[in-house]
Motif scaffolding. Structure first.
Motif, PDB file in Angstrom:
ATOM      1  N   ILE A  67       0.766  -1.146  -0.012  1.00 46.95           N
ATOM      2  CA  ILE A  67      -0.126  -0.080  -0.018  1.00 46.95           C
ATOM      3  C   ILE A  67       0.805   1.154   0.121  1.00 46.95           C
ATOM      4  CG2 ILE A  67      -1.941   1.231   1.124  1.00 46.95           C
ATOM      5  CD1 ILE A  67      -2.507  -1.410   2.557  1.00 46.95           C
ATOM      6  N   THR A  68       0.580   2.164  -0.892  1.00 47.66           N
ATOM      7  CA  THR A  68       1.241   3.537  -0.750  1.00 47.66           C
ATOM      8  C   THR A  68       0.075   4.480  -0.476  1.00 47.66           C
ATOM      9  OG1 THR A  68       2.668   2.781  -2.611  1.00 47.66           O
ATOM     10  CG2 THR A  68       2.580   5.062  -2.227  1.00 47.66           C
ATOM     11  N   HIS A  69       0.570   5.525   0.395  1.00 49.14           N
ATOM     12  CA  HIS A  69      -0.369   6.234   0.760  1.00 49.14           C
ATOM     13  C   HIS A  69       0.410   7.823   0.606  1.00 49.14           C
ATOM     14  CE1 HIS A  69      -3.415   4.293   3.336  1.00 49.14           C
ATOM     15  NE2 HIS A  69      -2.523   3.711   3.559  1.00 49.14           N
ATOM     16  N   ARG A  70      -0.267   8.902   0.099  1.00 55.05           N
ATOM     17  CA  ARG A  70       0.312  10.101  -0.090  1.00 55.05           C
ATOM     18  C   ARG A  70      -0.445  11.122   0.668  1.00 55.05           C
ATOM     19  NH1 ARG A  70       3.716  12.976  -2.992  1.00 55.05           N
ATOM     20  NH2 ARG A  70       4.311  11.223  -4.411  1.00 55.05           N
ATOM     21  N   THR A  71       0.435  11.733   1.641  1.00 52.86           N
ATOM     22  CA  THR A  71      -0.277  12.820   2.481  1.00 52.86           C
ATOM     23  C   THR A  71      -0.309  13.973   2.018  1.00 52.86           C
ATOM     24  OG1 THR A  71       1.808  13.274   3.529  1.00 52.86           O
ATOM     25  CG2 THR A  71       0.996  11.148   4.425  1.00 52.86           C
ATOM     26  N   VAL A  72      -1.276  14.718   2.574  1.00 55.05           N
ATOM     27  CA  VAL A  72      -1.228  16.403   2.354  1.00 55.05           C
ATOM     28  C   VAL A  72       0.410  16.856   2.617  1.00 55.05           C
ATOM     29  CG1 VAL A  72      -1.972  18.565   3.220  1.00 55.05           C
ATOM     30  CG2 VAL A  72      -3.719  16.271   2.705  1.00 55.05           C
ATOM     31  N   PRO A  73       0.956  17.549   1.866  1.00 53.26           N
ATOM     32  CA  PRO A  73       2.249  18.075   2.195  1.00 53.26           C
ATOM     33  C   PRO A  73       2.679  18.459   3.564  1.00 53.26           C
ATOM     34  CG  PRO A  73       1.502  18.915  -0.187  1.00 53.26           C
ATOM     35  CD  PRO A  73       0.142  18.334   0.588  1.00 53.26           C
ATOM     36  N   ALA A 126      -3.810  13.024   0.584  1.00 50.07           N
ATOM     37  CA  ALA A 126      -3.901  13.632  -0.613  1.00 50.07           C
ATOM     38  C   ALA A 126      -4.943  12.897  -1.540  1.00 50.07           C
ATOM     39  CB  ALA A 126      -2.734  13.923  -1.137  1.00 50.07           C
ATOM     40  N   GLY A 127      -5.340  11.753  -1.148  1.00 56.76           N
ATOM     41  CA  GLY A 127      -6.267  11.005  -1.901  1.00 56.76           C
ATOM     42  C   GLY A 127      -6.228   9.383  -1.536  1.00 56.76           C
ATOM     43  N   ALA A 128      -7.023   8.672  -2.121  1.00 55.40           N
ATOM     44  CA  ALA A 128      -6.980   7.281  -1.848  1.00 55.40           C
ATOM     45  C   ALA A 128      -5.719   6.766  -1.928  1.00 55.40           C
ATOM     46  CB  ALA A 128      -8.113   6.569  -2.937  1.00 55.40           C
ATOM     47  N   PRO A 129      -5.611   5.510  -1.208  1.00 56.90           N
ATOM     48  CA  PRO A 129      -4.255   4.667  -1.551  1.00 56.90           C
ATOM     49  C   PRO A 129      -4.322   4.082  -2.423  1.00 56.90           C
ATOM     50  CG  PRO A 129      -5.577   3.738   0.314  1.00 56.90           C
ATOM     51  CD  PRO A 129      -6.444   4.994  -0.307  1.00 56.90           C
ATOM     52  N   GLU A 130      -3.017   3.874  -3.122  1.00 58.58           N
ATOM     53  CA  GLU A 130      -2.741   2.784  -4.231  1.00 58.58           C
ATOM     54  C   GLU A 130      -2.518   1.670  -3.343  1.00 58.58           C
ATOM     55  OE1 GLU A 130       1.003   1.923  -7.074  1.00 58.58           O
ATOM     56  OE2 GLU A 130       0.249   4.036  -6.950  1.00 58.58           O
ATOM     57  N   VAL A 131      -3.219   0.203  -3.770  1.00 60.93           N
ATOM     58  CA  VAL A 131      -3.282  -0.917  -3.022  1.00 60.93           C
ATOM     59  C   VAL A 131      -3.120  -2.057  -4.008  1.00 60.93           C
ATOM     60  CG1 VAL A 131      -4.607  -2.604  -1.473  1.00 60.93           C
ATOM     61  CG2 VAL A 131      -4.916  -0.046  -1.328  1.00 60.93           C
ATOM     62  N   HIS A 132      -2.085  -2.630  -3.888  1.00 58.83           N
ATOM     63  CA  HIS A 132      -1.667  -4.077  -4.739  1.00 58.83           C
ATOM     64  C   HIS A 132      -1.648  -5.166  -4.006  1.00 58.83           C
ATOM     65  CE1 HIS A 132      -0.405  -1.456  -7.949  1.00 58.83           C
ATOM     66  NE2 HIS A 132       0.218  -0.530  -7.095  1.00 58.83           N
ATOM     67  N   ALA A 133      -2.734  -6.215  -4.163  1.00 59.55           N
ATOM     68  CA  ALA A 133      -2.801  -7.450  -3.390  1.00 59.55           C
ATOM     69  C   ALA A 133      -1.639  -8.209  -4.124  1.00 59.55           C
ATOM     70  CB  ALA A 133      -4.173  -7.928  -3.689  1.00 59.55           C
ATOM     71  N   ALA A 134      -1.234  -9.260  -3.409  1.00 58.59           N
ATOM     72  CA  ALA A 134      -0.417 -10.305  -4.031  1.00 58.59           C
ATOM     73  C   ALA A 134      -0.427 -11.788  -3.191  1.00 58.59           C
ATOM     74  CB  ALA A 134       0.994  -9.858  -3.940  1.00 58.59           C
ATOM     75  N   THR A 135      -0.225 -12.763  -3.938  1.00 57.65           N
ATOM     76  CA  THR A 135      -0.161 -13.982  -3.115  1.00 57.65           C
ATOM     77  C   THR A 135       1.436 -14.561  -2.811  1.00 57.65           C
ATOM     78  OG1 THR A 135      -2.179 -14.520  -4.365  1.00 57.65           O
ATOM     79  CG2 THR A 135      -0.817 -16.605  -3.417  1.00 57.65           C
ATOM     80  N   PRO A 136       1.862 -14.705  -1.680  1.00 61.65           N
ATOM     81  CA  PRO A 136       3.321 -14.877  -1.399  1.00 61.65           C
ATOM     82  C   PRO A 136       3.559 -16.154  -2.211  1.00 61.65           C
ATOM     83  CG  PRO A 136       2.101 -13.885   0.374  1.00 61.65           C
ATOM     84  CD  PRO A 136       1.277 -14.441  -0.669  1.00 61.65           C
ATOM     85  N   GLN A 137       4.739 -16.519  -2.705  1.00 61.22           N
ATOM     86  CA  GLN A 137       5.014 -17.705  -3.141  1.00 61.22           C
ATOM     87  C   GLN A 137       6.291 -18.296  -2.474  1.00 61.22           C
ATOM     88  OE1 GLN A 137       3.340 -19.045  -5.887  1.00 61.22           O
ATOM     89  NE2 GLN A 137       2.113 -17.595  -5.235  1.00 61.22           N
TER      90      GLN A 137
END
Length: 104
Positions: A8-14, A86-97
């Motif tokens: 997950i990546t969050h961008r905050t208000v500056p 600053a907006g919605a988070p960027e979320v990437h799901a993954a299956t650990p191998q």
């Protein structure tokens, strides 16, 4: 069931990254610590952008990740942190191998 990972990546208000962290510590740290379905959790400051947070979560399974979204602390966190992001988070799901397990 298979473990479920989230990047997950969050961008905050500056300039508000520390304020976001304070809200996270208030609500999320206790909830994560008390959740046996969180197998790993890393809350990180991105080194090249002072307004970015990166989070890695490893859950026991996808159902556990979905269930955590209903946790009262998570709901409270969302309500308090929204104005600091600053907006919605960027979320990437993954299956650990594969993973390295370290024993202390």
């Amino acid at each position: 069931m298979t473990a479920h990972a989230l990047f997950i990546t969050h961008r905050t208000v500056p300039g508000r990254r520390d304020a976001v962290r304070a809200v996270w510590e208030k609500h999320m740290a206790p909830a994560v610590e008390g959740n046996p379905d969180h197998l790993a959790y890393y809350y990180c400051f991105y080194q090249t952008d002072a307004d970015v947070l990166r989070v890695f979560q490893l859950y026991r399974n996808e159902a556990a990740a979905a269930a955590f979204l209903q946790h009262p602390n998570y709901v409270a966190y969302l309500g308090e942190v929204e104005a600091l992001l600053a907006g919605a988070p960027e979320v990437h799901a993954a299956t650990p191998q594969w993973q390295k397990k370290r024993v202390s």
